[in-house]
Scaffold this motif. Sequence first.
Motif, PDB file in Angstrom:
ATOM      1  N   LEU A   1       0.827  -1.209   0.000  1.00 57.07           N
ATOM      2  CA  LEU A   1       0.000   0.000   0.000  1.00 57.07           C
ATOM      3  C   LEU A   1       0.861   1.259   0.000  1.00 57.07           C
ATOM      4  O   LEU A   1       0.493   2.268  -0.602  1.00 57.07           O
ATOM      5  N   LEU A   2       1.994   1.220   0.676  1.00 52.30           N
ATOM      6  CA  LEU A   2       2.876   2.386   0.749  1.00 52.30           C
ATOM      7  C   LEU A   2       3.688   2.601  -0.525  1.00 52.30           C
ATOM      8  O   LEU A   2       4.055   3.726  -0.848  1.00 52.30           O
ATOM      9  N   TYR A   3       3.999   1.517  -1.223  1.00 54.48           N
ATOM     10  CA  TYR A   3       4.816   1.585  -2.444  1.00 54.48           C
ATOM     11  C   TYR A   3       4.062   0.959  -3.621  1.00 54.48           C
ATOM     12  O   TYR A   3       4.578   0.048  -4.269  1.00 54.48           O
ATOM     13  N   PRO A   4       2.865   1.427  -3.929  1.00 50.59           N
ATOM     14  CA  PRO A   4       2.058   0.721  -4.933  1.00 50.59           C
ATOM     15  C   PRO A   4       2.653   0.723  -6.334  1.00 50.59           C
ATOM     16  O   PRO A   4       2.444  -0.218  -7.091  1.00 50.59           O
ATOM     17  N   ASP A   5       3.385   1.769  -6.678  1.00 48.47           N
ATOM     18  CA  ASP A   5       3.909   1.882  -8.038  1.00 48.47           C
ATOM     19  C   ASP A   5       5.429   1.944  -8.078  1.00 48.47           C
ATOM     20  O   ASP A   5       6.004   2.381  -9.078  1.00 48.47           O
ATOM     21  N   ASP A   6       6.078   1.528  -6.995  1.00 52.83           N
ATOM     22  CA  ASP A   6       7.533   1.649  -6.945  1.00 52.83           C
ATOM     23  C   ASP A   6       8.178   0.415  -6.299  1.00 52.83           C
ATOM     24  O   ASP A   6       8.739   0.487  -5.210  1.00 52.83           O
TER      25      ASP A   6
ATOM     26  N   HIS B   1      10.863  -1.058  -7.021  1.00 57.73           N
ATOM     27  CA  HIS B   1      12.320  -0.917  -6.877  1.00 57.73           C
ATOM     28  C   HIS B   1      12.663  -0.211  -5.564  1.00 57.73           C
ATOM     29  O   HIS B   1      13.601  -0.607  -4.870  1.00 57.73           O
ATOM     30  N   ARG B   2      11.898   0.798  -5.223  1.00 60.28           N
ATOM     31  CA  ARG B   2      12.118   1.504  -3.962  1.00 60.28           C
ATOM     32  C   ARG B   2      11.774   0.594  -2.775  1.00 60.28           C
ATOM     33  O   ARG B   2      12.474   0.582  -1.769  1.00 60.28           O
ATOM     34  N   LEU B   3      10.696  -0.168  -2.911  1.00 61.87           N
ATOM     35  CA  LEU B   3      10.328  -1.112  -1.861  1.00 61.87           C
ATOM     36  C   LEU B   3      11.424  -2.162  -1.699  1.00 61.87           C
ATOM     37  O   LEU B   3      11.793  -2.506  -0.569  1.00 61.87           O
ATOM     38  N   ALA B   4      11.976  -2.655  -2.782  1.00 60.70           N
ATOM     39  CA  ALA B   4      13.057  -3.646  -2.698  1.00 60.70           C
ATOM     40  C   ALA B   4      14.276  -3.055  -2.004  1.00 60.70           C
ATOM     41  O   ALA B   4      14.906  -3.721  -1.173  1.00 60.70           O
TER      42      ALA B   4
ATOM     43  N   ILE C   1      12.710 -10.263  -0.086  1.00 64.87           N
ATOM     44  CA  ILE C   1      12.589  -9.533  -1.348  1.00 64.87           C
ATOM     45  C   ILE C   1      11.679 -10.245  -2.348  1.00 64.87           C
ATOM     46  O   ILE C   1      10.965  -9.598  -3.104  1.00 64.87           O
ATOM     47  N   GLY C   2      11.680 -11.561  -2.337  1.00 63.50           N
ATOM     48  CA  GLY C   2      11.007 -12.342  -3.373  1.00 63.50           C
ATOM     49  C   GLY C   2       9.525 -12.094  -3.529  1.00 63.50           C
ATOM     50  O   GLY C   2       8.978 -12.278  -4.619  1.00 63.50           O
ATOM     51  N   TRP C   3       8.849 -11.660  -2.507  1.00 62.34           N
ATOM     52  CA  TRP C   3       7.401 -11.455  -2.555  1.00 62.34           C
ATOM     53  C   TRP C   3       6.999 -10.153  -3.245  1.00 62.34           C
ATOM     54  O   TRP C   3       5.838  -9.971  -3.614  1.00 62.34           O
ATOM     55  N   ILE C   4       7.935  -9.251  -3.438  1.00 61.61           N
ATOM     56  CA  ILE C   4       7.595  -7.890  -3.877  1.00 61.61           C
ATOM     57  C   ILE C   4       6.900  -7.870  -5.232  1.00 61.61           C
ATOM     58  O   ILE C   4       5.945  -7.116  -5.425  1.00 61.61           O
ATOM     59  N   ASN C   5       7.331  -8.682  -6.169  1.00 63.36           N
ATOM     60  CA  ASN C   5       6.717  -8.658  -7.500  1.00 63.36           C
ATOM     61  C   ASN C   5       5.591  -9.664  -7.661  1.00 63.36           C
ATOM     62  O   ASN C   5       4.983  -9.729  -8.732  1.00 63.36           O
ATOM     63  N   ASP C   6       5.303 -10.431  -6.621  1.00 63.59           N
ATOM     64  CA  ASP C   6       4.168 -11.344  -6.671  1.00 63.59           C
ATOM     65  C   ASP C   6       2.874 -10.538  -6.648  1.00 63.59           C
ATOM     66  O   ASP C   6       2.811  -9.487  -6.014  1.00 63.59           O
ATOM     67  N   PRO C   7       1.842 -11.025  -7.316  1.00 68.13           N
ATOM     68  CA  PRO C   7       0.563 -10.315  -7.194  1.00 68.13           C
ATOM     69  C   PRO C   7       0.069 -10.402  -5.749  1.00 68.13           C
ATOM     70  O   PRO C   7       0.291 -11.417  -5.078  1.00 68.13           O
TER      71      PRO C   7
END
Length: 89
Positions: free
Chosen positions: A38-43, A45-48, A75-81
């Motif tokens: 929710l905090l990094y919905p479109d970023d 790379h920044r979340l990673a 890190i692995g969960w970041i790009n999962d839906p």
Amino acid sequence: MTEPDDDLSAPHRPGDDWRCRDDGEAWPCPIFRRRMRLLYPDDPHRLAAFMRHFRDKAAPALPELSAKQVEARFIGWINDPPPRRLRIV
């Protein structure tokens, strides 16, 4: 009625054992991951970059996990839906 994962106000911080202090799940717990999405919905790379800080701090405290497992956990969960949430009416 709220569901347990609706409580985004609780901190969901890691303990010394890298388990969530609030729900006992392996940290980052599902609620924390949801909050970060929710905090990094479109970023992603920044979340990673943010989560790499925790990965690097946690890795020495988790000797039972391989480097690949630590990477997946932090890190692995970041790009999962995001998981679908079911509502019971």
